[in-house]
Design an enzyme around this catalytic site. Structure first.
Site, PDB file in Angstrom:
ATOM      1  N   HIS A   1       0.798  -1.233   0.000  1.00 22.89           N
ATOM      2  CA  HIS A   1       0.000   0.000   0.000  1.00 22.89           C
ATOM      3  C   HIS A   1       0.825   1.276   0.000  1.00 22.89           C
ATOM      4  O   HIS A   1       0.316   2.349  -0.339  1.00 22.89           O
ATOM      5  CB  HIS A   1      -1.000  -0.012   1.171  1.00 22.89           C
ATOM      6  CG  HIS A   1      -0.417   0.295   2.512  1.00 22.89           C
ATOM      7  ND1 HIS A   1       0.090  -0.684   3.338  1.00 22.89           N
ATOM      8  CD2 HIS A   1      -0.269   1.460   3.186  1.00 22.89           C
ATOM      9  CE1 HIS A   1       0.513  -0.133   4.459  1.00 22.89           C
ATOM     10  NE2 HIS A   1       0.323   1.161   4.395  1.00 22.89           N
TER      11      HIS A   1
ATOM     12  N   GLU B   1       3.563   5.261  -3.455  1.00 23.34           N
ATOM     13  CA  GLU B   1       3.736   6.578  -2.843  1.00 23.34           C
ATOM     14  C   GLU B   1       5.184   6.825  -2.396  1.00 23.34           C
ATOM     15  O   GLU B   1       5.717   7.917  -2.593  1.00 23.34           O
ATOM     16  CB  GLU B   1       2.801   6.707  -1.634  1.00 23.34           C
ATOM     17  CG  GLU B   1       2.979   7.960  -0.798  1.00 23.34           C
ATOM     18  CD  GLU B   1       2.465   9.212  -1.473  1.00 23.34           C
ATOM     19  OE1 GLU B   1       1.851   9.077  -2.555  1.00 23.34           O
ATOM     20  OE2 GLU B   1       2.682  10.308  -0.944  1.00 23.34           O
ATOM     21  N   ASP B   2       5.824   5.802  -1.813  1.00 27.67           N
ATOM     22  CA  ASP B   2       7.092   6.031  -1.116  1.00 27.67           C
ATOM     23  C   ASP B   2       8.305   5.323  -1.710  1.00 27.67           C
ATOM     24  O   ASP B   2       9.396   5.405  -1.150  1.00 27.67           O
ATOM     25  CB  ASP B   2       6.957   5.596   0.353  1.00 27.67           C
ATOM     26  CG  ASP B   2       5.927   6.431   1.108  1.00 27.67           C
ATOM     27  OD1 ASP B   2       5.304   5.883   2.028  1.00 27.67           O
ATOM     28  OD2 ASP B   2       5.768   7.615   0.761  1.00 27.67           O
TER      29      ASP B   2
ATOM     30  N   ASP C   1      -4.238   0.369   8.416  1.00 25.85           N
ATOM     31  CA  ASP C   1      -2.999   1.153   8.415  1.00 25.85           C
ATOM     32  C   ASP C   1      -2.983   2.125   9.589  1.00 25.85           C
ATOM     33  O   ASP C   1      -1.995   2.244  10.321  1.00 25.85           O
ATOM     34  CB  ASP C   1      -2.900   1.900   7.081  1.00 25.85           C
ATOM     35  CG  ASP C   1      -1.800   2.939   7.076  1.00 25.85           C
ATOM     36  OD1 ASP C   1      -2.120   4.144   7.136  1.00 25.85           O
ATOM     37  OD2 ASP C   1      -0.612   2.557   7.013  1.00 25.85           O
TER      38      ASP C   1
END
Length: 722
Positions: free
Chosen positions: A73, A77-78, A140
């Site tokens: 997840h 993004e990272d 999360d």
């Protein structure tokens, strides 16, 4: 404790044997590779976080796509991972879910200027394509809150406030009550640690002053259900610290004046039993006006179904009671998430699980049509008596009955004597059969005759718990002696089948364990086929059959520890899974877990910063928890060997044995046994009590055996098994 790919796959395989293990393993390796070198605030490898999120989702029995999304997840993004690469390796479904979580993460939900209702509008837009996105995001957030101690204090406050304002209410709206409560409590721990500690301290004081209220009321409720011949499980618990704090603030009451701080849940076999249970509870305790809600006849939009009622006893103390079937309970635990849950490799077909697409559409439409969005966020008011019919006696007195009730139910509602003597009925002046269903507003007259007794066929006609219980009781009394004689033969055969003898002591122990008045009542129920011989045997020797299922790792058996804290069980009270527990921190020694009624806890009353609110893991535990039993046994040949055999047959292990007193006719000894949980302890003690050579058996506790008092709390790092 680090979760490996094999650990995660085992968690998923437990509920989904057909899981795609290779794809989960590939996602695990891909996520670990993408996050390689990244660290969390605590200094841990960053990938431990996605793995923990996946484990939380596996507890909800979710599908492979959701588990894989949790592992990935944060990759888009990272890390250097891209949407196209994730789609190529794991498919379009997973790529869309990961992208949805990424977009949801980028929403500025913590703006102080943005109202809560507007935040929910953004969430609806983000999760409208697939609600599994929000399930991953909630898990999360839950893991981040469990490990929040490693963040800066200002970041902790920001995340806790965001959790309290947005994520906890959303989890509640989706029907995931367990997650809402845990998120609220974790946020409360950050936002008001002194208030939370104060609530916990007051609970300890209340426990010491009043004893185990939950156990007492649970036993009373089970007794009432037994009287009504209702098969159900009863669970009680104290409400969460934040829930109590909120009530104190809203009602402007002190803790001592707050009454409904305990909640009870009754799980029945059928929907009909829910209403029978409600009747049994209201007959025993006084219902509190305005505190009744029937979410079975009118379910919530997220599929939640249950009956809620608040009752009070003679001492004025109030308790909340929730009544539901097992299928309703499954949805109540997971809410909308139940739509994706798996069992034995196939999608779980729970009839109460809501279609998420329809739920979102209905929710969004309702939201947009509501002028006052704050009103939308409140629970919908339900009609109180949608499942009832109101009828009248010939004198005009109102009688309230469940929908579908018959003249038999009406007669017993007036008085047991009238019900037992009933020979006929008139509705609105016309003679009708006793199986006629009464309608709203009808006048009912019961015809009685001397010498009449209840008939067996009435059990199929009656619908209320009161009528069925009275009919069964009367039928039992008629042939009681015959049933007792037959029951004794059935008991003898059942006990001999497993190599045991149906002695008077064994039968008395079985009756006590099944909450029956005496052995004769047990035998009468056996003879009338209302109990089976197997049930009677298992009430005394429940562990003759092998235990099944995977066990909770005993090193991770306690939930609620701060990051980096290990735990051990206090030697003074030897707490077991199933008992309410409190943790006391020690510098350099982690946390010592005490039973909530342990006398030694009074030594730490002046050090609230050392207290932790803990609970045992809900899963199945292995027999690794030591408890000391104090036995007095007859001094005869073979007795000790017999005792050891019984303990072994009960699937318990003897770790130590020491004699305390030796006399000519009796021995007193301490036996240290390893057990699974408190129910295992109770069943073992009942088994030993049934042995004719055991004169006395008690659980030994030594308040002087605890750890040091003067230590300060242990320093905490960012690792957590919670």
């Amino acid at each position: 404790m680090t979760i490996t790919a094999d650990d995660l796959i085992a968690l998923v395989r437990a509920y989904n044997p057909k899981t795609n293990e290779s794809l989960i393993r590939e996602a695990f390796a891909y996520g670990a590779r993408m996050h390689d070198g990244q660290l969390r605030h605590s200094g841990e490898a960053y990938f431990t976080h996605p793995v923990a999120v996946a484990a939380i989702l596996s507890e909800q029995k979710l599908d492979d796509a959701t588990i894989i999304t949790a592992l990935l997840h944060d990759t888009i993004e990272d890390t250097k991972a891209s949407y196209s690469e994730v789609e190529k390796i794991f498919g379009n479904e997973v790529a869309e879910l990961v992208d949805g979580v990424t977009k949801l993460t980028n929403l500025q939900l913590h703006s102080n200027e943005t109202k809560q209702a507007e935040n929910f509008r953004k969430l609806f837009m983000a999760m409208s394509k697939d609600m599994r996105v929000i399930l991953v995001k909630l898990s999360d957030r839950l893991h981040n809150m469990r490990t929040i101690k490693s963040m800066r204090p200002d970041k902790q406050s920001q995340k806790a406030r965001e959790t309290m304002d947005i994520y906890a209410p959303l989890a509640g709206r989706m029907g995931m009550q367990w997650m809402r409560e845990e998120l609220e409590d974790l946020a409360f721990r950050v936002l008001n640690p002194e208030g939370r500690a104060s609530i916990i301290r007051r609970f300890i004081t209340l426990q010491r002053e009043t004893g185990d209220v939950i156990q007492r009321i649970t036993t009373d409720m089970r007794g009432e259900l037994e009287k009504g011949v209702i098969e159900a499980d009863v669970f009680g618990r104290a409400k969460k610290p934040y829930s109590i704090w909120r009530k104190m603030q809203e009602k402007e009451l002190s803790f001592s004046r707050l009454s409904d701080i305990y909640g009870f849940r009754i799980i029945t076999e059928t929907e009909e039993d829910c209403y029978r249970t409600l009747g049994a509870i209201h007959q025993r305790w006084r219902a509190v006006p305005g505190r009744f809600k029937d979410y079975i006849s009118q379910p919530k939009t997220n599929g939640y179904r249950s009956i809620h009622t608040t009752v009070s006893g003679r001492d004025g103390k109030r308790v909340e009671v929730q009544i539901r079937t097992q299928q309703m309970h499954d949805v109540a635990e997971t809410g909308v998430a139940a739509h994706w849950s798996y069992r034995d490799g196939v999608r779980s077909k729970n009839p109460f699980a809501v279609d998420p697409a329809k739920w979102i559409a209905q929710l969004t439409e309702q939201f947009d049509a509501e002028e006052n969005h704050e009103d939308f966020l409140e629970a919908v008011k339900l009609e109180m008596y949608a499942d009832k019919v109101f009828c009248f006696t010939p004198k005009g007195e109102v009688v309230k009955l469940p929908r579908g009730a018959t003249p038999i139910d009406f007669a017993y509602a007036i008085h047991t004597r009238i019900g037992s003597a009933c020979v006929g009925a008139k509705i609105d002046g016309m003679r009708v059969p006793l199986w006629t269903r009464i309608k709203n507003g009808q006048s009912v007259e019961i015809i009685t005759a001397q010498g009449q007794t209840p008939q067996v066929t009435w059990l199929d006609v009656a619908t209320t718990g009161k009528a069925k219980s009275a009919i069964r009781r009367s039928l039992r009394e008629v042939d009681r002696e015959r049933f007792i004689k037959l029951g004794r033969e059935l008991a003898r055969s059942a006990f001999e089948h497993v190599g045991k003898r149906a002695t008077d002591k064994a039968l008395s122990a079985a009756a006590r364990n099944m909450r029956l008045k005496n052995a004769d009542e047990l035998l009468a129920l056996l003879g009338s086929a209302e109990l089976t011989g197997r049930e009677a045997v298992q009430s005394v020797y429940p562990d003759l059959l092998p235990e099944r299922g995977d066990h909770v790792d005993h090193r991770r058996a306690v939930v609620g520890l701060e990051p980096g804290q290990s735990f051990d069980r206090a030697p003074c009270c030897q707490p077991l899974p199933g008992e309410r527990i409190i943790g006391i921190t020690f510098r350099g020694r982690g946390v010592t877990v005490h039973a909530i009624d342990c006398e030694r806890l009074s030594l730490y009353e002046s050090q609230p910063e050392r207290w932790l609110d803990l609970r045992w893991h809900d899963g199945s535990h292995a027999a690794v928890y030591g408890v000391t039993l104090d036995l007095t046994i007859g001094n005869d040949a073979g007795v000790l060997g017999r005792i050891c055999t019984l303990i072994g047959e009960a699937a318990a292990n003897i770790s130590d044995l020491s004699f305390m007193e030796r006399k000519s006719d009796f021995f007193r000894l301490f036996i240290h046994v390893d057990l699974r949980n408190v129910e295992h302890l109770h069943s073992l003690m009942l088994t030993l009590e049934a042995e004719s050579h055991v004169a006395e058996i008690v659980r030994f506790r030594d308040p002087s055996a605890g750890g040091p008092v003067g230590d300060k709390p242990a320093k905490q790092d960012a690792r957590s098994d919670a």
